[in-house]
Design a protein around this motif. Structure first.
Motif, mmCIF file in Angstrom:
data_model
loop_
_atom_site.group_PDB
_atom_site.id
_atom_site.type_symbol
_atom_site.label_atom_id
_atom_site.label_comp_id
_atom_site.label_asym_id
_atom_site.label_seq_id
_atom_site.Cartn_x
_atom_site.Cartn_y
_atom_site.Cartn_z
ATOM 1 N N GLU A 126 9.140 -6.078 -3.576
ATOM 2 C CA GLU A 126 8.464 -7.006 -4.134
ATOM 3 C C GLU A 126 7.496 -7.488 -3.060
ATOM 4 N N PHE A 162 4.875 -4.873 -2.478
ATOM 5 C CA PHE A 162 3.950 -4.964 -3.472
ATOM 6 C C PHE A 162 3.047 -6.212 -3.199
ATOM 7 N N ALA A 163 3.370 -7.093 -2.773
ATOM 8 C CA ALA A 163 2.730 -8.380 -2.729
ATOM 9 C C ALA A 163 1.779 -8.371 -1.591
ATOM 10 N N GLU A 186 0.496 -5.484 -0.258
ATOM 11 C CA GLU A 186 -0.748 -4.705 -0.549
ATOM 12 C C GLU A 186 -1.587 -5.279 -1.583
ATOM 13 N N THR A 187 -1.022 -6.130 -2.292
ATOM 14 C CA THR A 187 -2.156 -7.098 -3.252
ATOM 15 C C THR A 187 -2.845 -7.869 -2.254
ATOM 16 N N THR A 188 -2.275 -8.638 -1.454
ATOM 17 C CA THR A 188 -2.951 -9.767 -0.466
ATOM 18 C C THR A 188 -3.703 -8.724 0.342
ATOM 19 N N ARG A 217 -5.476 -6.290 -0.590
ATOM 20 C CA ARG A 217 -6.906 -6.118 -1.345
ATOM 21 C C ARG A 217 -7.428 -7.463 -1.619
ATOM 22 N N GLN A 218 -6.687 -8.464 -1.802
ATOM 23 C CA GLN A 218 -7.336 -9.890 -1.952
ATOM 24 C C GLN A 218 -8.273 -10.437 -0.595
#
Length: 201
Positions: A121, A124-125, A127-129, A131-132
């Motif tokens: 988790e 994944f977070a 990688e998301t941050t 991109r953000q």
């Protein structure tokens, strides 16, 4: 693989080793206590070569050798009850430790599963941050260019900068969560115990 990590934890977690070693010791003590319930046979022997030899009659001032051997059986009815009671108590304590070890193994399995899931988790977070953060950096760049050309207000630029700062902080938090997850997993598997041995041999 949680199964592989669990098998590693079984052989490295010090508390599990302690439970099993103590349980084995108690089982051996129980066997020894049970042995007291049975008759015991002991043998003895001695030899004497003396001048004079007190075992020779009549007593003479000469060198003379004597010897003796024997066997003795000891048994008491009380030993049966005492030995069985002590053996049963020790065996019960050993079984209690085995049950505690099983409970610890279950908790270790849950701990490893949670740590692995937490790492997934957190990654994944992360990688998301990322991109953000990339999106926020581009938005800030555009807002700054518009502001410098007089096509955007300072409020728009401030909002873009605030969003960029928030994205960067979320990225830092995600990185910390990933590192924390790996630390928790190392502890769950028992690798930190080996590290402690290296630091404090």
């Amino acid at each position: 693989d949680p199964k592989v990590l669990f098998n590693e934890a079984i052989s490295t977690r010090p508390e599990l080793k302690s439970f099993m070693i103590n349980a084995e010791a108690l089982q051996k003590q129980a066997s020894a206590a049970m042995a007291l319930a049975y008759p015991s046979l002991s043998g003895f022997g001695s030899a004497l070569y003396a001048n004079p030899n007190q075992r020779r009659f009549p007593l003479e001032q000469t060198w003379f050798g004597t010897w003796e051997v024997g066997a003795q059986i000891n048994w008491s009815p009380n030993d049966v009850f005492t030995g069985r009671a002590n053996s049963a108590e020790l065996q019960a304590r050993a079984e209690q430790l085995v049950a505690q070890a099983a409970a610890v193994r279950d908790s270790v399995a849950i701990e490893i599963t949670q740590a692995v899931q937490g790492i997934k988790e957190a990654e994944f977070a992360l990688e998301t941050t990322k991109r953000q953060q990339t999106s926020a950096e581009e938005a800030y760049r555009v807002a700054r260019e518009l502001f410098l050309n007089g096509r955007a207000t300072s409020t728009t630029l401030t909002d873009a900068e605030t969003e960029l700062t928030r994205a960067r902080l979320e990225g830092v938090n995600a990185s910390v969560d990933v590192r924390t997850g790996h630390v928790r997993l190392r502890h769950a598997v028992g690798r930190d115990a080996n590290l402690a041995k290296v630091i404090n041999p």
